[in-house]
Design a protein around this motif. Structure first.
Motif, mmCIF file in Angstrom:
data_model
loop_
_atom_site.group_PDB
_atom_site.id
_atom_site.type_symbol
_atom_site.label_atom_id
_atom_site.label_comp_id
_atom_site.label_asym_id
_atom_site.label_seq_id
_atom_site.Cartn_x
_atom_site.Cartn_y
_atom_site.Cartn_z
ATOM 1 N N LYS A 52 1.072 -1.104 0.016
ATOM 2 C CA LYS A 52 -0.045 -0.083 0.092
ATOM 3 C C LYS A 52 0.925 1.158 0.050
ATOM 4 O O LYS A 52 1.941 1.270 0.336
ATOM 5 C CB LYS A 52 -0.792 0.011 1.213
ATOM 6 N N SER A 93 -6.747 -2.033 -1.658
ATOM 7 C CA SER A 93 -7.166 -2.779 -1.210
ATOM 8 C C SER A 93 -8.279 -3.815 -2.171
ATOM 9 O O SER A 93 -8.371 -4.890 -2.287
ATOM 10 C CB SER A 93 -8.290 -2.563 -0.320
ATOM 11 N N ALA A 110 -0.047 -6.059 2.619
ATOM 12 C CA ALA A 110 -0.662 -4.877 2.363
ATOM 13 C C ALA A 110 -1.835 -4.859 3.282
ATOM 14 O O ALA A 110 -3.101 -4.862 2.874
ATOM 15 C CB ALA A 110 -1.223 -4.669 0.998
ATOM 16 N N SER A 111 -1.569 -4.970 4.869
ATOM 17 C CA SER A 111 -2.561 -4.850 5.841
ATOM 18 C C SER A 111 -3.712 -5.792 5.479
ATOM 19 O O SER A 111 -4.833 -5.775 5.679
ATOM 20 C CB SER A 111 -3.034 -3.665 6.030
ATOM 21 N N THR A 112 -3.304 -7.010 4.973
ATOM 22 C CA THR A 112 -4.325 -7.979 4.368
ATOM 23 C C THR A 112 -4.889 -8.922 5.378
ATOM 24 O O THR A 112 -3.952 -9.794 5.968
ATOM 25 C CB THR A 112 -4.007 -8.598 3.034
ATOM 26 N N SER A 113 -6.309 -9.040 5.738
ATOM 27 C CA SER A 113 -6.597 -10.047 6.697
ATOM 28 C C SER A 113 -6.529 -11.575 6.103
ATOM 29 O O SER A 113 -7.204 -11.410 4.807
ATOM 30 C CB SER A 113 -7.954 -9.604 7.070
ATOM 31 N N GLY A 159 -12.954 -3.298 -1.754
ATOM 32 C CA GLY A 159 -12.116 -4.640 -1.589
ATOM 33 C C GLY A 159 -11.666 -5.073 -0.217
ATOM 34 O O GLY A 159 -10.829 -5.953 0.061
ATOM 35 N N ALA A 160 -11.872 -4.149 0.831
ATOM 36 C CA ALA A 160 -11.596 -4.566 2.384
ATOM 37 C C ALA A 160 -12.676 -5.266 2.795
ATOM 38 O O ALA A 160 -13.736 -5.367 2.364
ATOM 39 C CB ALA A 160 -11.149 -3.053 3.052
ATOM 40 N N THR A 161 -12.262 -5.847 3.960
ATOM 41 C CA THR A 161 -13.336 -6.593 4.724
ATOM 42 C C THR A 161 -14.411 -5.788 5.282
ATOM 43 O O THR A 161 -15.425 -6.064 5.733
ATOM 44 C CB THR A 161 -12.380 -7.388 5.798
ATOM 45 N N SER A 162 -13.979 -4.320 5.432
ATOM 46 C CA SER A 162 -14.640 -3.520 6.402
ATOM 47 C C SER A 162 -16.228 -3.314 6.028
ATOM 48 O O SER A 162 -17.019 -3.303 6.791
ATOM 49 C CB SER A 162 -13.908 -2.049 6.572
ATOM 50 N N TYR A 181 -7.583 5.086 0.786
ATOM 51 C CA TYR A 181 -7.622 5.679 1.997
ATOM 52 C C TYR A 181 -7.591 7.254 1.836
ATOM 53 O O TYR A 181 -7.950 7.959 2.773
ATOM 54 C CB TYR A 181 -6.502 4.862 3.156
ATOM 55 N N SER A 198 -12.470 1.122 9.365
ATOM 56 C CA SER A 198 -11.232 0.130 8.683
ATOM 57 C C SER A 198 -10.690 -0.432 10.087
ATOM 58 O O SER A 198 -11.138 -0.275 11.154
ATOM 59 C CB SER A 198 -10.324 0.874 7.782
ATOM 60 N N ASP A 199 -9.380 -1.061 9.692
ATOM 61 C CA ASP A 199 -8.711 -1.470 10.824
ATOM 62 C C ASP A 199 -8.069 -0.202 11.821
ATOM 63 O O ASP A 199 -7.850 0.857 11.117
ATOM 64 C CB ASP A 199 -7.709 -2.359 10.358
ATOM 65 N N ILE A 202 -4.936 1.731 10.702
ATOM 66 C CA ILE A 202 -4.968 2.384 9.580
ATOM 67 C C ILE A 202 -5.996 3.622 9.862
ATOM 68 O O ILE A 202 -5.665 4.951 9.537
ATOM 69 C CB ILE A 202 -5.751 1.584 8.492
ATOM 70 N N GLU A 225 -8.851 -9.049 12.854
ATOM 71 C CA GLU A 225 -8.184 -9.076 11.524
ATOM 72 C C GLU A 225 -6.621 -9.322 11.470
ATOM 73 O O GLU A 225 -5.755 -8.666 12.011
ATOM 74 C CB GLU A 225 -8.177 -7.603 11.123
ATOM 75 N N TYR A 227 -3.162 -10.523 9.923
ATOM 76 C CA TYR A 227 -2.638 -9.998 8.474
ATOM 77 C C TYR A 227 -1.815 -11.149 8.275
ATOM 78 O O TYR A 227 -0.936 -11.654 9.063
ATOM 79 C CB TYR A 227 -1.881 -8.676 8.826
HETATM 80 N N1 GLU Z 1 -7.328 -5.665 7.007
HETATM 81 C C1 GLU Z 1 -8.491 -5.390 5.976
HETATM 82 C C2 GLU Z 1 -8.707 -6.188 4.751
HETATM 83 O O1 GLU Z 1 -7.618 -6.869 4.626
HETATM 84 C C3 GLU Z 1 -8.822 -3.959 6.044
HETATM 85 C C4 GLU Z 1 -7.499 -3.151 5.534
HETATM 86 C C5 GLU Z 1 -7.434 -3.409 3.827
HETATM 87 O O2 GLU Z 1 -7.923 -3.312 3.312
HETATM 88 O O3 GLU Z 1 -6.101 -3.543 3.787
HETATM 89 O O4 GLU Z 1 -9.475 -5.930 4.149
#
Ligand code: GLU
Length: 282
Positions: A52, A93, A110-113, A159-162, A181, A198-199, A202, A225, A227
């Motif tokens: 990111k 995301s 990339a802060s990916t859950s 595309g985020a989990t949020s 963001y 979001s997380d 972030i 979440e 990562y």
């Molecule tokens: N961790 C969450 C996700 O993977 C939100 C942050 C993001 O999108 O990177 O979707």
């Protein structure tokens, strides 16, 4: 006569079925040309890493330099597995998995859950950090938790989990999606939305990027979440190498040092989260 007719029909059926049978049940030869991503990458030493660029403290830029917790982690991991030449590729995301599938990147950090639905399409390392989803609002807002979101507009990144979580925990809110963001922060400051979700770290990065005192975290986090570093599906040797390096870094105290640099007592993120890795026996 009947017997002769039966014999003739049987012969004809057998003959026709053997003529029309184009399906060969012999085994196809194995694909001996297939080279795993780990073999290919370690042979060249070059790896394209999706990162990111607007999600401090995980991935952002200072001028033309990539910075953040995710950057420091992947530099250390790659050095442990012999990948000395890292080319950073910006991801969002919403495009991070497409860029992985297309070959534009080899690894995404990339802060990916790690989620069950994502596991169906990509392979993940073990968790290298853990956060949880929260809310960011104007400091003047009366929102103090997701329970206050009835009839409110909540911004999330595509595309985020949020967004999916907000629709579940606050079904009477309206989710508004933003491409990244930067756009999400601008919309919150412009009051186009009542809250951003979001997380939590972030969100703290967004708060730090906004003029002082304008935004704050509203209430506690409400999800888990974990990562993970993502690689293409069925690249388990690369995935295992990444997971092994992360565990070695944890055992050596190296991962904790990186955590302290970004989230320790001397930082703006101090005391927000702690992380413990469960390492696997030899
Ligand atoms: N961790 C969450 C996700 O993977 C939100 C942050 C993001 O999108 O990177 O979707």
């Amino acid at each position: 006569m009947k017997q002769l007719l039966f014999l003739t029909i049987t012969c004809l059926v057998l003959l026709l079925s053997s003529c029309g049978n184009t399906t060969h049940r012999t085994h196809l030869p194995q694909d001996t040309t297939h080279t795993s991503d780990l073999t290919r990458l370690t042979a060249s030493g070059v790896v394209k890493v999706g990162i990111k660029v607007d999600a401090a403290p995980f991935g952002y830029t200072i001028g033309s330099i990539n910075a953040g917790y995710d950057v420091d982690v992947i530099v250390a991991v790659c050095s442990r597995i012999g990948l000395s030449n890292i080319r950073f590729v910006p991801v969002t995301s919403s495009n991070r998995f497409d860029l992985l599938q297309s070959g534009a990147v080899d690894i995404v950090i990339a802060s990916t859950s790690i989620t069950r639905s994502r596991e169906a399409h990509v392979d993940f390392s073990i968790p290298y950090f853990q956060d949880g989803q929260g809310l960011l609002t104007a400091t003047t807002s009366d929102i103090t938790s997701y329970q206050d979101l009835t009839d409110k507009k909540v911004g999330c990144v595509t595309g985020a989990t949020s967004a999916g979580i907000i629709s579940k925990v606050a079904p009477s809110s309206t989710v508004v999606l933003f491409p990244d963001y930067t756009a999400l922060t601008a919309a919150l400051l412009e009051k186009e939305i009542d809250a951003a979700s979001s997380d939590s770290l972030i969100l703290m990065g967004m708060q730090n990027a906004a003029p002082s005192g304008r935004l704050h975290l509203a209430g506690p986090i409400f999800t888990t979440e974990p990562y993970g570093i993502a690689v293409r599906e069925n690249q388990s040797d690369l995935r295992d190498a990444l997971s092994g390096a992360l565990q070695d870094m944890w055992d050596a105290g190296e991962l904790q040092n990186i955590i302290d640099i970004w989230f320790g007592p001397a930082t703006k993120y101090k005391g927000n989260l702690s992380f413990t890795m469960t390492t696997l026996p030899e």
